[in-house]
Every structure is written in C-alpha cells, then in structure tokens.
Design a protein around this motif. Structure first.
Motif, PDB file in Angstrom:
ATOM      1  N   PRO A 183       0.827  -1.212   0.000  1.00 26.01           N
ATOM      2  CA  PRO A 183       0.000   0.000   0.000  1.00 26.01           C
ATOM      3  C   PRO A 183       0.861   1.262   0.000  1.00 26.01           C
ATOM      4  N   ASP A 184       0.281   2.358  -0.451  1.00 29.50           N
ATOM      5  CA  ASP A 184       0.994   3.631  -0.484  1.00 29.50           C
ATOM      6  C   ASP A 184       1.281   4.155   0.912  1.00 29.50           C
ATOM      7  N   ILE A 185       0.396   3.845   1.852  1.00 25.51           N
ATOM      8  CA  ILE A 185       0.537   4.325   3.214  1.00 25.51           C
ATOM      9  C   ILE A 185      -0.080   3.315   4.176  1.00 25.51           C
ATOM     10  N   VAL A 186       0.470   3.251   5.378  1.00 27.39           N
ATOM     11  CA  VAL A 186      -0.046   2.368   6.417  1.00 27.39           C
ATOM     12  C   VAL A 186      -0.451   3.233   7.607  1.00 27.39           C
ATOM     13  N   LEU A 187      -1.657   3.025   8.086  1.00 22.47           N
ATOM     14  CA  LEU A 187      -2.114   3.625   9.340  1.00 22.47           C
ATOM     15  C   LEU A 187      -2.086   2.487  10.346  1.00 22.47           C
ATOM     16  N   LEU A 188      -1.137   2.530  11.277  1.00 22.06           N
ATOM     17  CA  LEU A 188      -0.829   1.399  12.140  1.00 22.06           C
ATOM     18  C   LEU A 188      -1.148   1.698  13.598  1.00 22.06           C
ATOM     19  N   ASP A 189      -2.017   0.885  14.163  1.00 29.02           N
ATOM     20  CA  ASP A 189      -2.339   1.005  15.583  1.00 29.02           C
ATOM     21  C   ASP A 189      -1.212   0.349  16.388  1.00 29.02           C
ATOM     22  N   LEU A 190      -0.923   0.892  17.561  1.00 30.98           N
ATOM     23  CA  LEU A 190       0.102   0.288  18.405  1.00 30.98           C
ATOM     24  C   LEU A 190      -0.391  -0.959  19.120  1.00 30.98           C
ATOM     25  N   ILE A 191      -1.700  -1.060  19.327  1.00 32.06           N
ATOM     26  CA  ILE A 191      -2.271  -2.220  20.024  1.00 32.06           C
ATOM     27  C   ILE A 191      -2.877  -3.155  18.984  1.00 32.06           C
ATOM     28  N   MET A 192      -2.266  -4.315  18.837  1.00 31.91           N
ATOM     29  CA  MET A 192      -2.737  -5.309  17.882  1.00 31.91           C
ATOM     30  C   MET A 192      -2.689  -6.676  18.539  1.00 31.91           C
ATOM     31  N   LYS A 193      -3.440  -7.607  17.988  1.00 32.02           N
ATOM     32  CA  LYS A 193      -3.387  -8.985  18.457  1.00 32.02           C
ATOM     33  C   LYS A 193      -2.049  -9.600  18.052  1.00 32.02           C
ATOM     34  N   GLU A 194      -1.541 -10.460  18.915  1.00 32.55           N
ATOM     35  CA  GLU A 194      -0.379 -11.284  18.621  1.00 32.55           C
ATOM     36  C   GLU A 194       0.965 -10.551  18.616  1.00 32.55           C
ATOM     37  N   MET A 195       0.987  -9.270  18.289  1.00 34.17           N
ATOM     38  CA  MET A 195       2.256  -8.567  18.122  1.00 34.17           C
ATOM     39  C   MET A 195       2.016  -7.082  18.339  1.00 34.17           C
ATOM     40  N   CYS A 196       2.918  -6.419  19.005  1.00 36.19           N
ATOM     41  CA  CYS A 196       2.744  -4.981  19.241  1.00 36.19           C
ATOM     42  C   CYS A 196       3.029  -4.192  17.959  1.00 36.19           C
ATOM     43  N   GLY A 197       2.374  -3.053  17.841  1.00 40.21           N
ATOM     44  CA  GLY A 197       2.506  -2.224  16.648  1.00 40.21           C
ATOM     45  C   GLY A 197       3.929  -1.782  16.367  1.00 40.21           C
ATOM     46  N   ILE A 198       4.724  -1.545  17.416  1.00 40.38           N
ATOM     47  CA  ILE A 198       6.128  -1.158  17.207  1.00 40.38           C
ATOM     48  C   ILE A 198       6.876  -2.276  16.480  1.00 40.38           C
ATOM     49  N   ASP A 199       6.610  -3.523  16.854  1.00 37.75           N
ATOM     50  CA  ASP A 199       7.257  -4.654  16.177  1.00 37.75           C
ATOM     51  C   ASP A 199       6.800  -4.758  14.729  1.00 37.75           C
ATOM     52  N   VAL A 200       5.527  -4.501  14.477  1.00 32.82           N
ATOM     53  CA  VAL A 200       5.010  -4.506  13.102  1.00 32.82           C
ATOM     54  C   VAL A 200       5.695  -3.401  12.300  1.00 32.82           C
ATOM     55  N   LEU A 201       5.811  -2.226  12.881  1.00 28.62           N
ATOM     56  CA  LEU A 201       6.499  -1.102  12.246  1.00 28.62           C
ATOM     57  C   LEU A 201       7.917  -1.504  11.843  1.00 28.62           C
ATOM     58  N   LYS A 202       8.647  -2.095  12.761  1.00 29.76           N
ATOM     59  CA  LYS A 202      10.022  -2.511  12.481  1.00 29.76           C
ATOM     60  C   LYS A 202      10.087  -3.537  11.353  1.00 29.76           C
ATOM     61  N   LYS A 203       9.200  -4.536  11.401  1.00 27.14           N
ATOM     62  CA  LYS A 203       9.221  -5.606  10.393  1.00 27.14           C
ATOM     63  C   LYS A 203       8.892  -5.067   9.001  1.00 27.14           C
ATOM     64  N   ILE A 204       7.885  -4.196   8.928  1.00 28.98           N
ATOM     65  CA  ILE A 204       7.537  -3.630   7.619  1.00 28.98           C
ATOM     66  C   ILE A 204       8.701  -2.819   7.075  1.00 28.98           C
ATOM     67  N   LEU A 205       9.329  -2.020   7.921  1.00 29.44           N
ATOM     68  CA  LEU A 205      10.455  -1.206   7.455  1.00 29.44           C
ATOM     69  C   LEU A 205      11.680  -2.047   7.116  1.00 29.44           C
ATOM     70  N   GLN A 206      11.820  -3.223   7.723  1.00 28.26           N
ATOM     71  CA  GLN A 206      12.897  -4.134   7.324  1.00 28.26           C
ATOM     72  C   GLN A 206      12.659  -4.652   5.913  1.00 28.26           C
ATOM     73  N   MET A 207      11.383  -4.889   5.575  1.00 23.23           N
ATOM     74  CA  MET A 207      11.035  -5.370   4.234  1.00 23.23           C
ATOM     75  C   MET A 207      11.125  -4.258   3.207  1.00 23.23           C
ATOM     76  N   ASP A 208      10.738  -3.054   3.628  1.00 22.86           N
ATOM     77  CA  ASP A 208      10.638  -1.924   2.697  1.00 22.86           C
ATOM     78  C   ASP A 208      10.979  -0.641   3.444  1.00 22.86           C
ATOM     79  N   ASP A 209      12.204  -0.192   3.284  1.00 20.90           N
ATOM     80  CA  ASP A 209      12.632   0.999   4.014  1.00 20.90           C
ATOM     81  C   ASP A 209      11.986   2.288   3.498  1.00 20.90           C
ATOM     82  N   LYS A 210      11.216   2.176   2.441  1.00 18.34           N
ATOM     83  CA  LYS A 210      10.490   3.330   1.903  1.00 18.34           C
ATOM     84  C   LYS A 210       9.022   3.346   2.344  1.00 18.34           C
TER      85      LYS A 210
END
Length: 93
Positions: free
Chosen positions: A19-46
């Motif tokens: 997607p062009d943009i992600v609106l990411l909540d910090l509270i998610m099931k299974e994994m915290c939003g900060i971890d999701v943020l890190k993983k997405i940026l590891q895949m795509d630094d842009k």
C-alpha cells in the motif's frame, strides 16, 4: 483500504499489497505495533507508516518516530489530523 487486526497478518498484507501508506495502531493482536512497524520497514525501508494510538505521551511519539514512522495521530481520531498526517506521509520518500 486493506485491514488487518493481527500483526503478522498486517505484515503479510503489506508484503503482498504494498500500500501507499499504512495507518498502524500500536495495540494489535499477537504482536505490538512497534514490532510490526520494524518488520515492515525491514522489508521496505520506503514504507510510509503513520502510527495511531490513544497513548498521548510524548515518549511514545518519539519512539515511533525513531523507529521510522513518518507520522503519529491520536485517538479518538480528528479528521483534520488524519488528513494532515496522510498528506505529510505522502510527501515522504
């Protein structure tokens, strides 16, 4: 609009849909939003990620920015704040 309420599903959907943009909540099931943020940026630094949270502490904003988020909006959402954050994020990269 693509939705995911679990961290790993969000990462998978980002990988598949780019997607062009992600609106990411910090509270998610299974994994915290900060971890999701890190993983997405590891895949795509842009990736353009705007964090959404009810946490109004300045330290939370700093942490998300330091981890690579391009914006932060607080809940409950104010339409103008979301539009502004999305417009700013779209100018990034």
């Amino acid at each position: 609009v693509i939705e995911a309420d679990e961290g790993m599903i969000a990462i998978e959907k980002y990988f598949l849909e780019k997607p062009d943009i992600v609106l990411l909540d910090l509270i998610m099931k299974e994994m915290c939003g900060i971890d999701v943020l890190k993983k997405i940026l590891q895949m795509d630094d842009k990736a353009r990620i705007v964090v959404a949270s009810a946490d109004i502490q300045n330290s939370t904003r700093v942490i998300t920015r330091d981890e690579g988020a391009v914006g932060f909006v607080t809940k409950p959402f104010v339409e103008g704040d979301i539009i502004g954050a999305v417009e700013t994020a779209m100018k990034e990269h």
